[in-house]
Design a protein around this motif. Structure first.
Motif, PDB file in Angstrom:
ATOM      1  N   GLU A   1       0.831  -1.212   0.000  1.00 25.02           N
ATOM      2  CA  GLU A   1       0.000   0.000   0.000  1.00 25.02           C
ATOM      3  C   GLU A   1       0.864   1.261   0.000  1.00 25.02           C
ATOM      4  OE1 GLU A   1      -3.352   0.832  -0.040  1.00 25.02           O
ATOM      5  OE2 GLU A   1      -3.401  -1.207  -0.827  1.00 25.02           O
ATOM      6  N   ILE A   2       1.917   1.213   0.796  1.00 24.62           N
ATOM      7  CA  ILE A   2       2.752   2.407   0.953  1.00 24.62           C
ATOM      8  C   ILE A   2       3.550   2.717  -0.318  1.00 24.62           C
ATOM      9  CG2 ILE A   2       4.712   3.347   2.294  1.00 24.62           C
ATOM     10  CD1 ILE A   2       3.510   1.789   4.731  1.00 24.62           C
TER      11      ILE A   2
ATOM     12  N   LEU B   1       5.465   9.407   3.045  1.00 23.51           N
ATOM     13  CA  LEU B   1       4.536   8.286   3.258  1.00 23.51           C
ATOM     14  C   LEU B   1       3.102   8.726   2.967  1.00 23.51           C
ATOM     15  CD1 LEU B   1       6.031   6.979   6.629  1.00 23.51           C
ATOM     16  CD2 LEU B   1       6.432   6.057   4.331  1.00 23.51           C
ATOM     17  N   GLY B   2       2.467   8.045   2.036  1.00 25.65           N
ATOM     18  CA  GLY B   2       1.086   8.386   1.682  1.00 25.65           C
ATOM     19  C   GLY B   2       0.992   9.606   0.781  1.00 25.65           C
TER      20      GLY B   2
ATOM     21  N   ILE C   1       3.643   0.475  12.473  1.00 25.28           N
ATOM     22  CA  ILE C   1       2.583   0.863  11.527  1.00 25.28           C
ATOM     23  C   ILE C   1       1.210   0.666  12.171  1.00 25.28           C
ATOM     24  CG2 ILE C   1       1.472   0.295   9.317  1.00 25.28           C
ATOM     25  CD1 ILE C   1       4.293  -0.360   8.242  1.00 25.28           C
ATOM     26  N   MET C   2       1.075  -0.433  12.933  1.00 29.42           N
ATOM     27  CA  MET C   2      -0.221  -0.683  13.582  1.00 29.42           C
ATOM     28  C   MET C   2      -0.532   0.339  14.674  1.00 29.42           C
ATOM     29  SD  MET C   2      -1.818  -2.993  12.022  1.00 29.42           S
ATOM     30  CE  MET C   2      -3.190  -3.077  13.178  1.00 29.42           C
TER      31      MET C   2
ATOM     32  N   LEU D   1       0.006   3.507  14.231  1.00 28.91           N
ATOM     33  CA  LEU D   1      -0.221   4.792  13.568  1.00 28.91           C
ATOM     34  C   LEU D   1      -1.352   4.775  12.542  1.00 28.91           C
ATOM     35  CD1 LEU D   1       3.531   5.516  13.272  1.00 28.91           C
ATOM     36  CD2 LEU D   1       1.937   7.219  14.179  1.00 28.91           C
ATOM     37  N   GLY D   2      -1.430   3.698  11.764  1.00 28.20           N
ATOM     38  CA  GLY D   2      -2.448   3.650  10.719  1.00 28.20           C
ATOM     39  C   GLY D   2      -2.171   4.632   9.596  1.00 28.20           C
ATOM     40  N   LYS D   3      -3.107   4.721   8.655  1.00 24.28           N
ATOM     41  CA  LYS D   3      -2.857   5.551   7.468  1.00 24.28           C
ATOM     42  C   LYS D   3      -2.745   7.038   7.795  1.00 24.28           C
ATOM     43  CE  LYS D   3      -7.639   5.996   5.767  1.00 24.28           C
ATOM     44  NZ  LYS D   3      -8.325   5.820   7.053  1.00 24.28           N
ATOM     45  N   ASP D   4      -3.608   7.504   8.698  1.00 28.29           N
ATOM     46  CA  ASP D   4      -3.535   8.925   9.067  1.00 28.29           C
ATOM     47  C   ASP D   4      -2.260   9.213   9.840  1.00 28.29           C
ATOM     48  OD1 ASP D   4      -5.925   9.346   7.832  1.00 28.29           O
ATOM     49  OD2 ASP D   4      -7.122   9.312   9.682  1.00 28.29           O
ATOM     50  N   GLY D   5      -1.903   8.287  10.682  1.00 31.20           N
ATOM     51  CA  GLY D   5      -0.692   8.461  11.481  1.00 31.20           C
ATOM     52  C   GLY D   5       0.552   8.499  10.614  1.00 31.20           C
ATOM     53  N   LEU D   6       0.609   7.623   9.616  1.00 30.15           N
ATOM     54  CA  LEU D   6       1.781   7.617   8.734  1.00 30.15           C
ATOM     55  C   LEU D   6       1.904   8.940   7.978  1.00 30.15           C
ATOM     56  CD1 LEU D   6       1.956   4.023   7.192  1.00 30.15           C
ATOM     57  CD2 LEU D   6       3.165   4.949   9.162  1.00 30.15           C
ATOM     58  N   ARG D   7       0.778   9.445   7.542  1.00 29.46           N
ATOM     59  CA  ARG D   7       0.827  10.743   6.855  1.00 29.46           C
ATOM     60  C   ARG D   7       1.257  11.853   7.800  1.00 29.46           C
ATOM     61  NH1 ARG D   7      -2.264  12.302   1.588  1.00 29.46           N
ATOM     62  NH2 ARG D   7      -1.284  14.307   2.034  1.00 29.46           N
ATOM     63  N   GLU D   8       0.764  11.747   9.021  1.00 25.29           N
ATOM     64  CA  GLU D   8       1.143  12.755  10.022  1.00 25.29           C
ATOM     65  C   GLU D   8       2.656  12.689  10.271  1.00 25.29           C
ATOM     66  OE1 GLU D   8      -0.913  14.955  11.063  1.00 25.29           O
ATOM     67  OE2 GLU D   8       0.042  15.862  12.822  1.00 25.29           O
TER      68      GLU D   8
ATOM     69  N   ARG E   1      -7.920  16.215   7.623  1.00 19.09           N
ATOM     70  CA  ARG E   1      -8.131  15.158   8.607  1.00 19.09           C
ATOM     71  C   ARG E   1      -8.353  15.820   9.953  1.00 19.09           C
ATOM     72  NH1 ARG E   1      -3.388  13.812   6.349  1.00 19.09           N
ATOM     73  NH2 ARG E   1      -2.300  14.115   8.329  1.00 19.09           N
TER      74      ARG E   1
ATOM     75  N   PHE F   1      -4.820  15.151  15.044  1.00 15.23           N
ATOM     76  CA  PHE F   1      -4.316  13.835  15.371  1.00 15.23           C
ATOM     77  C   PHE F   1      -3.068  14.045  16.218  1.00 15.23           C
ATOM     78  CE2 PHE F   1      -1.730  10.148  14.351  1.00 15.23           C
ATOM     79  CZ  PHE F   1      -2.630   9.104  14.269  1.00 15.23           C
TER      80      PHE F   1
ATOM     81  N   PHE G   1      -0.069  10.592  -4.729  1.00 15.66           N
ATOM     82  CA  PHE G   1      -0.927   9.450  -4.449  1.00 15.66           C
ATOM     83  C   PHE G   1      -2.285   9.993  -4.035  1.00 15.66           C
ATOM     84  CE2 PHE G   1      -2.161   6.191  -1.115  1.00 15.66           C
ATOM     85  CZ  PHE G   1      -2.694   5.301  -2.043  1.00 15.66           C
TER      86      PHE G   1
ATOM     87  N   MET H   1      -4.145   5.054   1.681  1.00 16.80           N
ATOM     88  CA  MET H   1      -3.523   3.759   1.894  1.00 16.80           C
ATOM     89  C   MET H   1      -4.517   2.854   2.626  1.00 16.80           C
ATOM     90  SD  MET H   1       0.337   4.844   3.053  1.00 16.80           S
ATOM     91  CE  MET H   1      -0.156   6.122   4.225  1.00 16.80           C
TER      92      MET H   1
ATOM     93  N   LEU I   1      -4.826   0.561   4.977  1.00 19.84           N
ATOM     94  CA  LEU I   1      -4.167  -0.060   6.127  1.00 19.84           C
ATOM     95  C   LEU I   1      -5.225  -0.312   7.190  1.00 19.84           C
ATOM     96  CD1 LEU I   1      -0.998   2.239   6.360  1.00 19.84           C
ATOM     97  CD2 LEU I   1      -1.116  -0.080   5.424  1.00 19.84           C
TER      98      LEU I   1
ATOM     99  N   PRO J   1      -5.612   1.633  13.197  1.00 19.09           N
ATOM    100  CA  PRO J   1      -4.506   1.478  14.159  1.00 19.09           C
ATOM    101  C   PRO J   1      -4.995   1.203  15.587  1.00 19.09           C
ATOM    102  CG  PRO J   1      -4.876   3.792  13.683  1.00 19.09           C
ATOM    103  CD  PRO J   1      -5.804   3.030  12.777  1.00 19.09           C
TER     104      PRO J   1
END
Lengths: 516, 469
Positions: free
Chosen positions: A142-143, A271-272, A358-359, A361-368, B4, B7, B45, B49, B51, B54
């Motif tokens: 995905e990334i 990321l993302g 990764i678990m 943070l999730g998708k929003d966390g990775l972008r953050e 968003r 966060f 992108f 993603m 995923l 979390p």
């Protein structure tokens, strides 16, 4: 730290710790191992006399002899004489992505449920760890947008070597391995992007940056030919400048029949945001010990997660972790595989830590993560440029992604103080400051990468440190040139390290040479 | 860019909106998106993603990961006889204590000043491995044995100026795959047969293949099949006559009692340090070493970091630093030797702790107890009807091959039965060696008690013959 000075009155631990051999005391024991049972000894005897006599060691090895607490103390002192990311504002080691490595992930990776797994266990007994490996593969698909990952490479450089091996296998399968004997890279990509292809027998063409700091498209157009096997390129490069024409690079190389490998060691800011797929790469890799938070361990264990598009899956190293809908299994049936690059399945503790990160943070966390890494970097850029003697060559007035390669050239010209001097003086305040890989295309370089992990206050503290050193450089350069003063040791003598009659890489060698 | 909701994550201090605003203001932009101005639309992108949601609380994350790991069945919960490139030895508590120290765990690439301890710990590691091997030069660890063997071969190729290597085919098949990929297409690999009776290298085959075009020989001792080869001196004499080099791969834990290869003519020695204090970690604890004599023509061919001891401007102070840094690809991306990058330093520091704890006596006693136990196991297991120990006229350290052909059962079936009884049987090598049909490599270390070995023997006998011995 007073409010006015903003730098710490720091002094690193200085134990004046001897080399462990100097602490040895004959007969002391650090650990006792299990004893042999009497019943076994009665049957087999001492065991050793059954070995071939010419294979028995004559003298016990000349190892140091210390009791347990003394070994512990020695190593704890050496640890205190090492400046880890957990202790400092570790933004001075640019390109290294010195982010926070969460302690909960260390707990997972040191739990017996993981550490006591043998890699050759029956698949039915390792479904948990295989699930983690497989799911991390899904996450990285995905990334990156690519189609399959292997975690076998034990670091970024080994991942680069694996990419080169796949490029070779691809051309070999097409009967073009001999003809396509050139790999193209860029000067601001990691040195291994040039060095690893060399090992595989390739001639490497390094594209130099143009005045904008970007690899020159025209130079690439000239470099490609029927001899081009592939392209290995970092983006953003170590300058932190994103190459907006990256898709032209892949197009030009593809049109020439080459394969494109994306070195994503510098992915922490994207990321993302942007991916290997959108830029048309065939291969890519991420460093799980950088972007994905696994700690650096003084230089490994590490992990280079290597991803490929569908067309290149058939070359991946064996085995691949797969899932049939009910069970995870190891697939060795990959006839065109390059074989292996590292034993077993890679550095699995790093895989586990990256999964957990990764678990968390999730998708929003990775972008953050990426957005804050970029925010921090541009904040730092703004502040560094306000410091006398500092500059950021190329792309003037533009923003950068996750890091910047700066220069002390002006400082050097005005004061004679070099990057190395500043680095040594920064150590006196409890900071790292790294220069760059060679060659120094940017004169008197230094590279900062603040990641997402440090607070604004910490960034300000680092900036204050630099300001303080620069102030000294202009007012009293001898302080800076004579540094470090408050680190573990003082300026080392480099010459013996390059002199075959003096260098000593082990203590036994040192004893021989110092007697002479 | 989609908006968003705010966060704030514990790992990201500046995710606090007020701080973000303040920093944006300092930079002089209105939003973070502006900072990405150099990334064109076509490269963006646009999707999200996919995923999993979390686990934001640490507790939830812990529950989640532990729930997955609980599906594993470990060698601690079961009784394991697996070996073959990764081994279950006892890990002294201090090894874990040191490699979990924040300072070592999270340091990376600092200077020999603020990271003096890292340099010293790795210098001491190299020194202790050097004393175990009786060799003067040892590198900062590389990825694993496979990489160490591959680089040893490439180093030897550059030293001799030749391009064909002989490799004993009793080598670990996985390692051979690594070496093949690393050497192709620059170095040609020719296999030397092992003697099917003794498991040792077939000297006639070696003599027929050695020439002055050959780099040298690479063999492992004890071999992957567990055999101690006592012909080391003869082998090195043969290759040296042709100006070729002798390369030997070893497991350093054997060297408390076994003679180091430098004493039988080895020019380059390599191997894995996982046995010296690293948990198995599903194969994650491997790390490779390379050792040579202190000769410039050898030292200058290492691609690795080499840490040396030196003086400082202060009398009596030890300093450390990189020896001949200019050879590495960090210094010269084109002319540097092979390549260098992040590999396995922390495991090197840990192996140093292990060797410092064990000391000369510990290494000797450990070696002795392991061979006693493995000899006991060989005796005991060879009494079972249908089981024979291969290469039984040769000696072994901790590993040996069991042949189940006469049992009429496959290794797979036997291992399945053992697993049902909570035992991980030896590594099935049926597919690895075509001539070793229905064979498995068993490994005995200091952690196995007499009771464990007896239990294995009894359970095997039950699986095969349906009764006690």
């Amino acid at each position: 730290m007073t409010r006015e000075s903003k730098v710490r009155n720091f002094h690193q631990a200085k134990w004046d710790e001897p080399v462990i051999y100097e602490l040895s005391s004959k007969g002391e024991r650090g650990i006792l191992f299990p004893e042999i049972e009497k019943e076994i000894e009665a049957i087999v005897g001492d065991g050793i006399s059954k070995l071939p006599s010419n294979m028995i060691r004559a003298q016990p090895p000349n190892l140091p002899e210390l009791s347990q607490m003394q070994v512990l103390k020695h190593y704890l002192r050496m640890s205190q004489q090492t400046l880890g990311a957990d202790l400092n504002v570790d933004i001075g080691q640019g390109t290294c992505t010195m982010k926070y490595s969460p302690k909960i992930n260390e707990q997972f990776a040191t739990a017996p449920k993981f550490t006591e797994l043998h890699p050759s266990q029956d698949e039915s007994t390792v479904q948990g760890i295989l699930e983690i490996i497989y799911k991390l593969d899904l996450f990285l698909r995905e990334i990156s947008g690519l189609d399959k990952f292997t975690f076998q490479p034990g670091g970024g450089s080994q991942a680069i070597f694996a990419m080169v091996s796949i490029i070779y296998a691809h051309h070999e399968a097409n009967g073009e391995a001999e003809q396509r004997d050139e790999i193209i890279s860029t000067m601001f990509s990691h040195p291994s992007d040039a060095a690893a292809p060399n090992v595989k027998g390739y001639r490497v063409i390094n594209i130099y940056p143009n005045e904008d700091g970007l690899p020159d498209v025209e130079a690439l157009t000239e470099a490609v030919s029927e001899r081009t096997a592939g392209l290995l390129i970092t983006n953003p490069e170590d300058t932190g400048i994103f190459n907006p024409r990256i898709k032209e690079f892949t197009r030009i190389v593809h049109e020439a029949g080459g394969v494109c490998g994306y070195d994503q060691a510098n992915a922490n800011g994207v990321l993302g945001i942007t991916r290997a797929k959108e830029a048309d790469f065939d291969l890519c890799f991420f460093n799980l010990h950088k972007t994905f938070s696994s700690p650096h361990g003084c230089g490994g264990p590490a992990s280079g997660a290597l991803g490929v598009s569908k067309e290149f899956m058939k070359y991946l190293p064996v085995p691949l972790v797969e899932y049939d809908g009910s069970k995870y299994h190891l697939n060795y049936d990959i006839p065109k595989s390059i074989g292996k690059v590292r034993s077993f399945y890679g550095v699995v503790p790093a895989i586990l830590k990256a999964y957990s990160w990764i678990m968390s943070l999730g998708k929003d966390g990775l972008r953050e993560v990426s957005e804050i890494a970029v925010l921090n970097n541009n904040y730092l850029l703004k502040k560094i440029l306000e410091i006398r003697g500092a500059s950021a060559p190329y792309a003037k007035g533009r923003h950068r992604i996750e890091q910047v390669r700066y220069s002390w050239d002006e400082l050097y010209k005005e004061t004679g103080v070099t990057t190395e001097d500043v680095t040594c003086r920064m150590a006196d305040f409890g900071f790292h400051m790294w220069s760059s890989h060679h060659p120094f295309i940017v004169p008197q370089p230094f590279t900062l990468e603040p990641t997402e992990s440090y607070s604004k206050t910490e960034l300000d503290e680092y900036i204050s440190g630099l300001k303080k050193v620069v102030e000294e450089a202009y007012e009293n350069p001898e302080i800076v040139k004579g540094a470090p003063h408050r680190s573990v040791v003082h300026k080392i003598d480099h010459d013996p390290l390059d002199d075959p009659s003096k260098w000593a890489i082990t203590w036994r060698s040192y004893l021989k040479k110092s007697k002479k | 860019m989609k908006k968003r909701k705010a966060f704030i994550h514990p790992y990201i201090p500046n995710s606090v909106p007020e701080i973000k605003e303040k920093m944006l203001e300092e930079i002089g932009v209105k939003d973070i998106e502006t900072l990405y101005e150099d990334i064109p639309e076509e490269l963006r992108f646009k999707d999200e993603m996919k995923l999993p949601e979390p686990y934001l609380s640490e507790y939830a994350l812990k529950k989640h990961v532990e729930q997955i790991l609980s599906k594993n069945q470990t060698c601690q919960e079961s009784l394991s006889f697996l070996g073959g490139d990764c081994w279950q030895h006892y890990i002294p508590a201090i090894c874990d204590e040191i490699n979990q120290r924040s300072e070592f765990l999270t340091a990376y690439a600092g200077e020999p000043y603020e990271d003096h301890g890292r340099f010293q710990a790795l210098f001491e590691y190299a020194s202790m491995i050097g004393d175990l091997l009786e060799m003067d030069v040892v590198n900062v660890p590389t990825y694993d044995w496979g990489q160490a063997a591959s680089t040893s071969i490439r180093m030897a190729g550059r030293i001799t100026g030749r391009s064909e290597i002989l490799i004993a085919d009793s080598i670990s098949p996985d390692r051979l795959l690594i070496i093949r990929n690393y050497c192709s297409p620059v170095v040609k690999i020719t296999l030397i047969n092992y003697d099917k009776e003794t498991g040792k290298i077939n000297l006639e085959d070696l003599k027929s293949k050695i020439s002055d075009k050959v780099i040298g020989i690479y063999f492992e001792n004890p071999s992957y099949l567990g055999v101690i080869d006592d012909q080391g001196e003869i082998i090195s004499d043969i290759v040296h006559k042709y100006g070729a080099l002798c390369l030997v791969g070893i497991d350093p834990i054997t060297l408390g009692i076994l003679k180091p290869p430098s004493k039988y003519g080895a020019d380059i020695v390599c191997g894995d340090i996982q046995s010296l204090g690293m948990h198995m970690q599903y194969g994650g604890g491997q790390a490779g070493f390379i050792a040579t004599r202190d000769e410039e023509r050898y030292v200058m061919e290492y691609p690795s970091r080499l840490f040396g001891i030196t003086t400082t401007i202060v009398e009596g102070e030890h300093g450390f630093g990189d020896v001949t840094y200019d050879r590495t690809s960090f210094h010269d991306r084109i002319e540097g030797k092979e390549f260098i990058g992040t590999a396995s330093a922390l495991w090197g520091i840990t192996a140093g702790v292990y060797l410092a704890l064990a000391g000369p006596q510990g290494m000797q006693e450990l070696g002795k107890v392991i061979v006693q136990k493995s000899q006991y196991a060989i005796n005991k297991l060879s009494e079972i009807k249908g089981v024979s120990v291969l290469f039984s006229q040769s000696s072994h350290f901790k590993e040996f091959v069991l042949d189940f052909t006469d049992s009429g059962k496959t290794v797979e079936t036997i291992n399945k039965s053992l697993l049902e009884k909570g035992i991980f049987g030896g590594k099935n090598i049926t597919r690895e060696f075509s001539e070793l049909d229905n064979c498995a490599v068993y490994c005995i270390t200091e952690i196995h008690s007499k009771e464990d070995i007896d239990r294995l023997a009894q359970t095997l006998d039950e699986c095969i013959n349906g009764g006690g011995i």
